[in-house]
Design an enzyme around this catalytic site. Structure first.
Site: not given
Lengths: 285, 285
Positions: A149, A226, A259
């Site tokens: 991320s 995600d 995620h």
């Protein structure tokens, strides 16, 4: 440069440790974690720097990714820094998970007051490798970088701007174009100011357009469940930028994965073997 | 019996989920986690119940043990309950990490007020298997049990008193003789009262002396750098009780390993394969 051992734990025949030191780059105490594989008892081993995402710290990857088993098999050291300086006492540095402490974005801030402490680019690309090389059996001339991320953004941009330092690169669900998405707008406007010309040195897609290249082909994994995929991540921008630049890229999309770290754990072995192929050679990975 | 899905995450081709339901045994809401391996899409799979230790909850094993990879390979479902009822509102149920919420000791309390809610033995041995069998593709007639520390005590005692339910058993750094050590003295005197005759049904070594036997040979791993080794764990008591009872036991001691989850992660694959050999047969493990 002295480092303080916070704790050490036997793990897969090696040692998982947590450490703290006084950082020049960020002008304060920084914590980081290191997994030393058993091979490090016989000499210096390659190093994989592991960058975590928003709200995370130096413990997150060590606890949740499940990477030590494969690192012990391959002989890779894993080094995970915190995601920002801490206890800065700066107004506005806490209370917002998208900015400030826990959200350093792996850049060197140019705007007051952040420029005094929020210098994670220099910390990760320059200071931390030296600290690790001095303290452990780490061959930082054979180093790779992986991130998740915001940490994926860090891995991609540091690998593009320091390809001699980071010879291999991979990312899980990275922010690939922070200048184009809300997370980047918010953080960059505060850390770097409103003049967007300065932002592009911290945007992987913009760096590719400006001629920067990775030292080796990146591996990127992205879950299709995600919740940040369309709003913040947009991996198609990286695909397009790599294609336009003639930069090889392996981008894998995974149906159903979100995620979180269960996604990372599911694919972390492939990432470590990707780095080992480049840092150790294909016969050792 | 309705269960509420709190979250579900793709993981190693299966699903890691968190759930909540109204428990009859503990007279309140209980949370638990389930890892469903990919094989569960094709029919009911064996189940491994995973019991955590003091201060832990239904997330701990799921996040820190790194067991899903092997469970997905073998086709084992992993079910991890919380370590006690929560939000009991009882005086003295919080604020002490060794007793009360987070420290249920896998027993049915007999003393007021604890006997109203702290009934983790009935919950884990009877209610939870039924809940799991009703909600998931779980073959609870092929079930094993593993635990860590207080959860190792739970695994050993439940396997001895319900060998028809738990056909395979293993433990990491278990409390093997709670009637003989401070953790047990504190908890049992409150949950079960000062009459120690009632304590022995929750002491693995005492149960072995009383004639109870495991359905199959237990696997126990113990780190020798565990700070609780001499004061609370004393695995030599289990060795002696098994030897006196003619109960086969595999007890492995590991130099350098401590009491934490890096120890568990290092050896969890051996535990899952131990359970799979018994629950699925040696050719599938």
């Amino acid at each position: 440069m002295a480092i303080e051992t916070l704790s050490e734990h036997a793990c897969f025949g090696g040692v998982q440790g947590y450490y703290r030191h006084a950082s020049d780059a960020t002008r304060g105490a920084m914590k980081f974690s290191v997994f030393r594989p058993p091979q490090a008892r016989g000499g210096a081993v390659p190093v994989l720097f592991c960058l975590a995402g928003l709200t995370c710290n130096e413990e997150t990857f060590a606890i949740k990714a499940g990477a030590q088993r494969v690192a012990a098999d391959l002989g890779l050291m894993l080094v995970a820094p915190d995601t920002s300086p801490r206890d800065t006492g700066m107004d506005g540095a806490t209370g917002d998970w998208e900015f400030g402490e826990g959200a350093g974005f792996y850049l060197d801030a140019t705007q007051a007051p952040w420029s005094q402490r929020f210098r994670m680019r220099s910390y990760v690309a320059e200071e931390l490798p030296q600290v690790v090389a001095d303290a452990f059996a780490a061959d930082v001339d054979r180093a790779g970088i992986v991130g998740h991320s915001m940490g994926g953004h860090g891995a991609l941009t540091l690998a593009l701007t320091s390809p001699e330092r980071f010879r291999s690169v991979s990312a899980f669900a990275p922010i690939v174009a922070p200048t184009q998405v809300p997370w980047g707008h918010k953080a960059f406007s505060r850390y770097l100011g409103e003049d967007r010309n300065g932002w592009e040195t911290y945007d992987a897609c913009a760096l590719l357009r400006a001629g920067k290249r990775f030292a080796s082909e990146p591996l990127v994994d992205q879950g299709l469940a995600d919740t940040f995929l369309a709003s913040q991540l947009q991996p198609e921008r990286l695909e397009a930028a790599c294609a336009a630049a003639g930069q090889p890229l392996t981008l894998r999309r995974h149906a159903g994965y979100d995620h979180g770290y269960f996604f990372i754990a599911s694919f972390v072995e492939a990432h470590l073997r990707h780095h080992a192929r480049i840092l150790l050679g294909p016969q050792r990975a």
